[in-house]
Structures are given as structure tokens and as C-alpha cells.
Design a protein around this motif. Structure first.
Motif, PDB file in Angstrom:
ATOM      1  N   THR A 168       0.877  -1.169   0.000  1.00 41.67           N
ATOM      2  CA  THR A 168       0.000   0.000   0.000  1.00 41.67           C
ATOM      3  C   THR A 168       0.917   1.223   0.000  1.00 41.67           C
ATOM      4  O   THR A 168       2.043   1.126   0.517  1.00 41.67           O
ATOM      5  CB  THR A 168      -0.957  -0.044   1.219  1.00 41.67           C
ATOM      6  N   PRO A 169       0.502   2.334  -0.568  1.00 47.99           N
ATOM      7  CA  PRO A 169       1.481   3.425  -0.776  1.00 47.99           C
ATOM      8  C   PRO A 169       1.806   4.226   0.488  1.00 47.99           C
ATOM      9  O   PRO A 169       1.775   5.457   0.488  1.00 47.99           O
ATOM     10  CB  PRO A 169       0.792   4.307  -1.826  1.00 47.99           C
ATOM     11  N   ILE A 170       2.092   3.511   1.551  1.00 49.51           N
ATOM     12  CA  ILE A 170       2.374   4.168   2.831  1.00 49.51           C
ATOM     13  C   ILE A 170       3.639   3.562   3.424  1.00 49.51           C
ATOM     14  O   ILE A 170       3.789   2.339   3.460  1.00 49.51           O
ATOM     15  CB  ILE A 170       1.204   3.948   3.819  1.00 49.51           C
ATOM     16  N   MET A 171       4.561   4.418   3.875  1.00 45.67           N
ATOM     17  CA  MET A 171       5.750   3.933   4.582  1.00 45.67           C
ATOM     18  C   MET A 171       5.908   4.738   5.874  1.00 45.67           C
ATOM     19  O   MET A 171       5.377   5.839   5.985  1.00 45.67           O
ATOM     20  CB  MET A 171       7.010   4.117   3.731  1.00 45.67           C
ATOM     21  N   PHE A 172       6.633   4.171   6.810  1.00 46.60           N
ATOM     22  CA  PHE A 172       6.911   4.895   8.056  1.00 46.60           C
ATOM     23  C   PHE A 172       8.163   5.746   7.830  1.00 46.60           C
ATOM     24  O   PHE A 172       9.202   5.231   7.406  1.00 46.60           O
ATOM     25  CB  PHE A 172       7.130   3.922   9.213  1.00 46.60           C
ATOM     26  N   SER A 173       8.052   7.017   8.137  1.00 44.02           N
ATOM     27  CA  SER A 173       9.168   7.898   7.802  1.00 44.02           C
ATOM     28  C   SER A 173      10.306   7.776   8.811  1.00 44.02           C
ATOM     29  O   SER A 173      10.169   7.159   9.861  1.00 44.02           O
ATOM     30  CB  SER A 173       8.695   9.338   7.667  1.00 44.02           C
ATOM     31  N   ALA A 174      11.413   8.405   8.445  1.00 43.88           N
ATOM     32  CA  ALA A 174      12.651   8.243   9.202  1.00 43.88           C
ATOM     33  C   ALA A 174      12.521   8.785  10.618  1.00 43.88           C
ATOM     34  O   ALA A 174      12.210   9.960  10.821  1.00 43.88           O
ATOM     35  CB  ALA A 174      13.783   8.973   8.466  1.00 43.88           C
ATOM     36  N   MET A 175      12.754   7.895  11.573  1.00 49.46           N
ATOM     37  CA  MET A 175      12.820   8.310  12.975  1.00 49.46           C
ATOM     38  C   MET A 175      13.935   7.489  13.597  1.00 49.46           C
ATOM     39  O   MET A 175      13.902   6.266  13.575  1.00 49.46           O
ATOM     40  CB  MET A 175      11.485   8.035  13.670  1.00 49.46           C
ATOM     41  N   SER A 176      14.942   8.157  14.116  1.00 45.83           N
ATOM     42  CA  SER A 176      16.143   7.425  14.523  1.00 45.83           C
ATOM     43  C   SER A 176      15.966   6.770  15.882  1.00 45.83           C
ATOM     44  O   SER A 176      15.189   7.243  16.724  1.00 45.83           O
ATOM     45  CB  SER A 176      17.344   8.373  14.567  1.00 45.83           C
ATOM     46  N   TYR A 177      16.715   5.706  16.062  1.00 47.64           N
ATOM     47  CA  TYR A 177      16.845   5.119  17.398  1.00 47.64           C
ATOM     48  C   TYR A 177      17.725   6.083  18.177  1.00 47.64           C
ATOM     49  O   TYR A 177      18.871   6.321  17.821  1.00 47.64           O
ATOM     50  CB  TYR A 177      17.476   3.725  17.298  1.00 47.64           C
ATOM     51  N   GLY A 178      17.173   6.635  19.207  1.00 47.86           N
ATOM     52  CA  GLY A 178      17.827   7.746  19.909  1.00 47.86           C
ATOM     53  C   GLY A 178      16.777   8.829  20.059  1.00 47.86           C
ATOM     54  O   GLY A 178      16.463   9.280  21.159  1.00 47.86           O
ATOM     55  N   SER A 179      16.202   9.190  18.932  1.00 49.23           N
ATOM     56  CA  SER A 179      15.086  10.143  19.020  1.00 49.23           C
ATOM     57  C   SER A 179      13.848   9.396  19.503  1.00 49.23           C
ATOM     58  O   SER A 179      13.053   9.921  20.270  1.00 49.23           O
ATOM     59  CB  SER A 179      14.827  10.812  17.672  1.00 49.23           C
ATOM     60  N   ILE A 180      13.665   8.155  19.048  1.00 46.05           N
ATOM     61  CA  ILE A 180      12.590   7.330  19.598  1.00 46.05           C
ATOM     62  C   ILE A 180      13.199   6.074  20.225  1.00 46.05           C
ATOM     63  O   ILE A 180      14.376   5.777  20.034  1.00 46.05           O
ATOM     64  CB  ILE A 180      11.510   6.964  18.553  1.00 46.05           C
ATOM     65  N   SER A 181      12.378   5.353  20.940  1.00 44.13           N
ATOM     66  CA  SER A 181      12.881   4.282  21.780  1.00 44.13           C
ATOM     67  C   SER A 181      13.065   2.972  21.020  1.00 44.13           C
ATOM     68  O   SER A 181      12.563   2.801  19.909  1.00 44.13           O
ATOM     69  CB  SER A 181      11.918   4.050  22.940  1.00 44.13           C
ATOM     70  N   TYR A 182      13.728   2.046  21.676  1.00 39.46           N
ATOM     71  CA  TYR A 182      13.901   0.685  21.150  1.00 39.46           C
ATOM     72  C   TYR A 182      12.530   0.065  20.866  1.00 39.46           C
ATOM     73  O   TYR A 182      12.313  -0.517  19.804  1.00 39.46           O
ATOM     74  CB  TYR A 182      14.672  -0.153  22.182  1.00 39.46           C
ATOM     75  N   ASN A 183      11.608   0.200  21.810  1.00 42.05           N
ATOM     76  CA  ASN A 183      10.305  -0.439  21.639  1.00 42.05           C
ATOM     77  C   ASN A 183       9.513   0.197  20.496  1.00 42.05           C
ATOM     78  O   ASN A 183       8.737  -0.477  19.825  1.00 42.05           O
ATOM     79  CB  ASN A 183       9.501  -0.395  22.941  1.00 42.05           C
TER      80      ASN A 183
END
Lengths: 504, 243
Positions: A168-183
Motif C-alpha cells: 500500500t502506498p504508505i511507509m513509516f518515515s525516518a525516525m532514529s533510534y535515539g530520538s525514539i525508543s527501542y520499543n
């Protein structure tokens, strides 16, 4: 000292007839707003530190809490809004650059809300997606511009450029590990695999636990080159060169040393506690030729097996920049609008730099078509796509697919308190504190991500069916499916759409 | 006997394909002339190059050794992960951009922004040794590792480094062999005379340099060196106010 007193943004309202003093609110609040006073045998609060994340409200077993805007206001002034006054006070006190998080919340036009979609009536009947096959699968990458047949008259597949296949034409955009959590990363990775889409490491490297999700991972290479090495490049399904970000076009990123604990340090391959600084530009890129060099060096290192994405922020000259990028050897261009989210950005930049993604997309698509190079690249847009109709309108304006960041975080529990930069996220998303991270259960998180994307996919199919379109490819750049409402002539022309009420 | 590739008239893509395809670990490339990305991302190869390789030589290098019998161009060792690159000549801009480990030895001079954003991590400590002079912005945003600038052909009262060295540096060390006075360093940089401990740290690399290119290591080591280090690994901490 009273001169540096900043009034609280919020009032924490507790219904003491409901409160059972269970102290859940106190335990849940990383900002230490709630506390129990033994002498008074009551719950009190320090509302100054409240960020309105709604964690306590959500978990209060007796629904005794409400967070309301603080009614104590400075004297009303249309020019000197209270927010501006408070910011002046903060800067007078600290001498610092104002730092905020998440996307631009100010009152600028949202063109998605001024675009309406078409539907079929009587002639060219609509299609019922529950009954008829509907195609929302897309392939991202360079498309062949020639059709070849062999001597038998059979089609020869001559396009060997690497592609990404999305269900489907949807992707999760860039979010780094560090800015967001491991989980949060675990949730995104697992959901991408189940959905047949992709998530993006951002510039934080790839945690060893997530290498197994490589076929659904886009690995990012940015100016700081954090965590970039051969295995990382080989593991991703595609490589994204980050030139810019919608929330902070033209500047780099600083992940404060305080957030660089053991695991983040290992993933970024940098020492613990050291600021992770991504310089504003890539210091080896000063031209399209230089960009081409980086694109090709990545392709060379990965044997031309992976598509390369170049991500740029939507800025004034975006169409010409997109044209240059399309000639750099990149397979996909990602454009990030000025509403795009961030874990931290200077407030002034977030709120004043860049242009709306709707206009940037329409203009980039026009320009690439005009120059006959539209099929050399796919276009992916983000910043911000809030719902399935934003995605459908984006496709109709020329996008091949969309990136969603904030919407994905909402699925994980984010309440947009916009305080990510402090790393105290009560929902376990934008934090590295183990006691907070564990609040986000990746098993639940991933299912919620799968749900939201499935729901959008269903809605996209319904909308397409209504328009009499059974393949998302047939909607791409199909501006006849769009009409503007309340837009002026310049806006309509830039978007390439007619005003509502105009016939085909 | 090493595997030989004649670069004359052959596109870089093909040269690289051959480097990767051959089972031989010893590879000799002759007539290199602007071939880009030579050895990019490779491990376990021992590549010798005659001529002048093009940009991004040894980018993402993952353990190979590359020797260039001549000059090299820009972006040598970009994001290098491990291995060794030895250049018997001069080298262009952004050498060692973001390199994380391994060693780069350059006999002569280097261009601008060399060692930019080098970083170190645990046992990985990248080292760039430059025999001659360096252009502006040496060690910009340096986050780790060692840059050793020998300035061998520069008179001792003239600085071998260009303008604005160590701008934004927040980790690692720069050692500069010079007696000339330093001016215009950013405020977060501490300038000191290299101590015995410093010299002990970089002496093995000076010896390696003389081993590769000739010269007297003891003589070089007896000269005066400056040490540039950042005074904080969190230079931006005081920069912001929460909003």
C-alpha cells in the motif's frame, strides 16, 4: 525571582470527590507534576511542569483528572501573543535558542483540507472494493521508458533498476533510534514486515536486533554518517540519503549526549554521552554532481542492488532541486513538508522555514513531467500526511507513496504534547529511559500500526472505488480527481487543480 | 602474483566488479585515471594502484588495504570502517569524512575539510597521518580519532594548517608539528603543547609513516607538536532553551 516566572501552560484539574489517592498519576508522570501530601492526605500538583501528554488522565482509574489550558492569561494582544511573550522571557533568562518538538503547530493553510475528491455517478460507475479487486500495491524506483519485444513478439523485461515493492502506498518515515525508543523501533519494524511496507532507521544506525527486518528497512545515510557501515548498507532494502528534513530545513541535528546511552551508542557507533552532531550540509556535497557521487558510491558499495532515495525538505526552489536530484542517479525522491515532525528542532526554524508539502509536491511533479524525467524517479511525500484522504490527495497530486511519521507515533500512543526534546516521553516513545520505554509494549504497538495502515488501505480502496479507479497507479497525478475549495487562482494554478464546481 | 587490472579505457564500474569478483586478494590496478569508488566497501583485499584514482577511493572500506602510487582525489576513505589506505602523493578534500576506524597515510598535502566528522567508538580509533600541509577546516566537527599533521616541508615558523581548524570539534585529537603561533581557534578548542604521553600515543604512526615514505622518525618526533582537543563532548548543551 519573579521576573523569570513563566506561568504554567496548563491547569491540572483534579476532582477530589473522585480521587482515591491511588497515586497512579504520580507514578506515571515523568515530569513529576503530581505528588501526595501526607499531612493533608491529598494529591497535589506542580502544574508548571505539565506538558499535557494526557498520560495521567488516560490512566486515572476514577477519571478524576482533566488538563485544561491555564486561564491565567497575559493581557490579550493580537500582535504580542502570549506564546511570543513567554518565548521572549525564556530567551532573556537563558540566552538560548528555543527548542521545540514535533511538527509546526501554527496557523498556516492546510491545503489537504481545501481539496475535495471526485466520485463517479451514473456514467463511469463506481467500483465496490468489497467485490472487485483493487490494486494499492506500488513499486518505487526508476521506471523503464521503453518497451522491448523479442523476435517472438514477447515482451522483454528490460527494466533492471532496483525497486521497492509496497503493499500500500504508505511507509513509516525516518525516525532514529535515539530520538525514539527501542520499543518504538521494534513496533515499526515488525509492523512493516507484516504490512509489506518499509520503515526507516533515520540517522541512528540499525540496532542489531532489527537486522532480521532488513527486507522491510530503509537505512539512512546523513551528514553525520552515524552507524553507517557495509553490513548496514547491505541489510537495508533501500538507502536514503538525508539532505533535509521538513521540520528543520537547512540545519543539521544534535542528539544530546544525555540521550546517548549504551545501546544508542552501540547502534550509532559513537561514544556514550557525546553529542551526536549531524552537520547542516553534507560537507562533501555542494552540487548535484557531488550528490551524484554519494549516490553512486552507495550503489557501488552495494553492487547496484538497492534503490537510493534522496530526501529533501520542501523549500522555495523545491521543483528545481527535485529535477537535479532526479538527474543524480537517485531512484526515489522523498520530499518532506514544513509540517513534518521532529524529535527536536529550533522553534523559529520549525515554525517559519519551508513550504507546504501540497504545493511542493504539485510543483515537483509538474517540473519532472515538463522535463520528461518523471519516470526516472518515484516521488514520496511526507510532512504531514494525517489520514487516508491526505494520502489519496497526495497521490492525485503526483506522489507515488507517502511517508507517515506523526500518524504512526499516534498509533503508538503519542498525544502530541510536543515535548520530545526533553526525552521524558510518558508514552515510552521519545525517550531512552528504561522505566519509560517499557511502557510501550511492542507487541501491542506493532498491532496498532498494522491496524492503522490496514484501515487507511481500506479507506483508500473505498475512495478509489468511488472514483471508478481500481489501481492506485491510475490515480497518480490524476488531478482531475481533485477540486479546490476556497483557494485563490495562484494556489489553484500551483496545485494544478480546478475550483470546486468546475466541470471536467 | 597478483591479479592485474588495466584501467586504461575501462569504466570504474567494471574495474570495481573485477575487484569484487576475483578470488585473489592481491590486486594490482595499473593506469588508474579518475576511476571512482575503487575498492568501495571491500574487505580482505590488498589493492595497489598505479596512476591517479578518482573520487571516493575506498569509501565504506571494510578492512581492505589500498596503496596508491601517486596522488588521490577527493573523498578518500569516506565513512571508512576499517583497513588501511596509503597514498604516495597528495590527496584532495574531505579525506576521511566520517571515518570510524582504520588508518590513512598521506605522504604529501591534503585539501579542505580533511577528517571531517571522524569518530571513534570503543576499540575503533581512526587515524589520518598527513606528511605535508592541510587546507582549511582540518578536523571540522571531529568527533573522535587522531589527525596527525607533520608539515614536513613547511618551515617550522609557518603553520602547515589552513584556516579554521577544529571548527565544531567535539571529540578526538589533532596533533600538529609546528612551532608557529596558532591564532583563530574556536573557543571550545584547547590548544596545548604535546606532552610525552601525546607523543607516545602518536609515535607508532610517525614510525609507520617513515616506514612507508622514508624519513627519520626520531627526528620528526623530537620536534615540537601542538595538541588540539575540545573542551567538551557536549558543545551544544548550553545552546538551547526548552520551549
Amino acid at each position: 525571582m519573579a521576573i523569570n516566572y513563566i506561568p504554567a501552560n496548563f491547569d491540572v484539574v483534579r476532582d477530589h470527590t473522585r480521587c482515591i489517592k491511588c497515586r497512579v498519576c504520580e507514578r506515571q508522570c515523568s515530569n513529576e507534576v503530581h505528588y501526595y501530601d501526607e499531612e493533608l492526605d491529598t494529591m497535589l500538583c506542580n502544574e508548571t511542569d505539565c506538558v499535557d501528554c494526557q498520560r495521567c488522565v488516560s490512566l486515572c482509574p476514577t477519571k478524576a483528572l482533566k488538563i485544561l489550558p491555564n486561564e491565567n492569561r497575559f493581557r490579550k494582544n493580537v500582535n504580542w501573543r502570549q506564546q511570543l511573550m513567554v518565548e521572549a522571557y525564556k530567551q532573556a533568562e537563558t540566552g538560548g535558542i528555543l527548542l521545540s518538538a514535533m511538527g509546526n503547530p501554527e496557523e498556516f493553510p492546510i491545503y489537504w483540507d481545501k481539496l475535495l475528491l471526485n466520485a463517479s455517478q451514473v456514467t463511469n460507475p463506481s467500483i465496490d472494493p468489497l467485490r472487485e479487486p483493487m490494486e494499492t500495491r506500488v513499486f518505487l524506483g526508476k521506471k523503464s521508458n521503453e518497451v522491448k519485444y523479442d523476435s517472438e513478439g514477447d515482451l522483454v523485461l528490460s527494466n533492471t533498476a532496483p525497486h521497492l515493492e509496497l503493499s500500500t502506498p504508505i511507509m513509516f518515515s525516518a525516525m532514529s533510534y535515539g530520538s525514539i525508543s527501542y520499543n518504538a523501533h521494534a513496533s515499526l519494524a515488525k509492523a512493516s514486515k507484516e504490512l509489506g511496507i518499509f520503515y526507516n532507521t533515520g540517522e541512528g544506525g540499525l540496532h542489531k536486533d532489527f537486522y532480521e527486518y532488513g527486507p522491510n528497512t530503509i537505512v539512512q545515510v546523513a551528514s553525520g554518517r552515524f552507524g553507517v557501515h557495509k553490513d548496514y548498507l547491505d541489510t537495508g532494502a533501500a538507502i536514503e540519503i538525508k539532505i533535509g528534513q521538513g521540520a528543520k530545513p537547512g540545519i543539521g541535528g544534535h542528539l544530546p549526549g544525555a540521550k546517548i546511552l549504551e545501546d544508542v551508542s552501540r547502534t550509532r557507533m559513537i561514544p556514550m554521552g557525546t553529542d551526536a552532531i549531524s552537520p547542516a550540509p553534507h560537507h562533501d556535497i555542494y552540487s548535484i554532481e557531488d550528490l551524484r557521487q554519494l549516490v553512486l558510491s552507495l550503489k557501488e558499495a552495494t553492487e547496484y542492488k538497492k534503490p537510493v532515495i534522496v530526501k529533501i525538505a520542501a523549500v522555495h526552489n523545491v521543483a528545481a532541486i527535485a529535477s537535479g536530484v532526479a538527474r543524480s542517479g537517485a531512484d526515489i525522491i522523498a520530499i518532506d513538508g514544513f509540517r513534518g515532525g521532529t524529535g527536536a528542532a529550533p522553534t523559529r526554524i520549525r515554525d517559519n522555514v519551508g513550504i507546504p508539502i501540497e504545493l511542493a509536491l504539485a510543483q515537483a511533479d509538474f517540473r519532472l513531467r515538463e522535463e520528461g524525467i518523471r519516470d526516472n524517479v518515484s516521488l514520496v511525500v511526507g510532512g504531514s500526511i494525517r489520514c487516508s484522504t491526505d494520502a489519496v490527495k497526495a497521490v492525485a497530486l503526483g506522489a507515488d507513496a507517502v511517508y507517515i511519521g506523526t500518524a504512526a507515533l499516534l498509533a503508538l500512543g503519542c498525544h502530541l504534547c510536543r515535548d520530545c526534546q526533553r526525552g521524558l516521553c510518558n508514552w515510552g516513545i521519545a525517550t531512552q529511559k528504561p522505566e519509560l520505554v517499557k511502557r510501550l509494549n511492542p507487541e501491542i504497538g506493532y498491532k496498532r500500526l498494522v491496524n492503522i495502515v490496514h484501515a487507511w488501505d481500506h479507506e483508500i480502496k473505498e475512495l478509489m472505488g468511488g472514483m471508478g479507479i481500481n489501481s492506485i497507479e491510475a490515480l497518480r497525478g490524476n488531478r482531475l480527481m481533485l477540486r479546490g475549495v476556497g483557494l485563490n487562482e495562484v494556489e489553484l494554478e500551483l496545485l494544478g487543480v480546478k475550483h470546486a464546481g468546475t466541470a471536467i | 602474483m597478483s591479479y592485474e587490472i588495466n584501467g586504461a579505457g575501462v569504466h570504474y564500474k567494471e574495474v570495481n566488479e573485477r575487484i569484487k569478483a576475483t578470488g585473489d586478494s592481491d590486486i594490482f590496478i595499473k593506469n588508474a585515471c579518475g576511476h571512482r569508488y575503487l575498492g568501495a566497501g571491500t574487505s580482505g583485499k590488498n589493492i595497489t594502484i598505479d596512476g591517479i584514482p578518482g573520487n571516493a577511493l575506498g569509501a565504506y572500506l571494510n578492512g581492505s588495504r589500498i596503496v596508491v602510487n601517486g596522488n588521490a582525489q577527493d573523498a578518500v576513505a569516506d565513512t571508512m570502517n576499517s583497513g588501511e589506505i596509503v597514498i604516495h602523493g597528495n590527496c584532495g578534500d574531505t579525506t576521511g569524512y566520517g571515518m570510524r576506524s582504520g588508518n590513512v597515510f598521506i605522504k604529501g598535502n591534503v585539501g579542505y575539510r580533511v577528517g571531517i566528522h571522524m569518530k571513534e567508538y570503543r576499540e575503533h580509533r581512526p587515524v589520518i597521518v598527513i606528511g605535508g600541509k592541510a587546507g582549511d577546516f582540518l578536523g571540522e566537527y571531529q568527533a573522535g580519532g587522531i589527525i596527525l599533521l607533520l608539515g614536513l616541508d613547511t618551515p617550522s615558523d609557518v603553520s602547515p594548517v589552513g584556516g579554521f581548524p577544529a571548527t565544531g570539534m567535539h571529540g578526538g585529537k589533532i596533533f600538529i608539528r609546528s612551532e608557529a603561533k596558532f591564532e583563530g581557534l574556536p573557543s571550545q578548542i584547547v590548544l596545548s603543547d604535546a606532552t610525552d604521553a601525546d607523543k607516545e600515543l602518536f609515535a607508532p604512526f610517525v614510525r609507520k609513516y617513515t616506514e612507508y615514505f622514508g624519513g627519520n622518525a626520531d627526528e620528526i618526533l623530537s620536534s615540537h607538536f601542538y595538541t588540539l582537543t575540545p573542551n567538551s563532548s557536549n558543545p551544544y548543551k548550553q545552546f538551547y532553551c526548552q520551549n
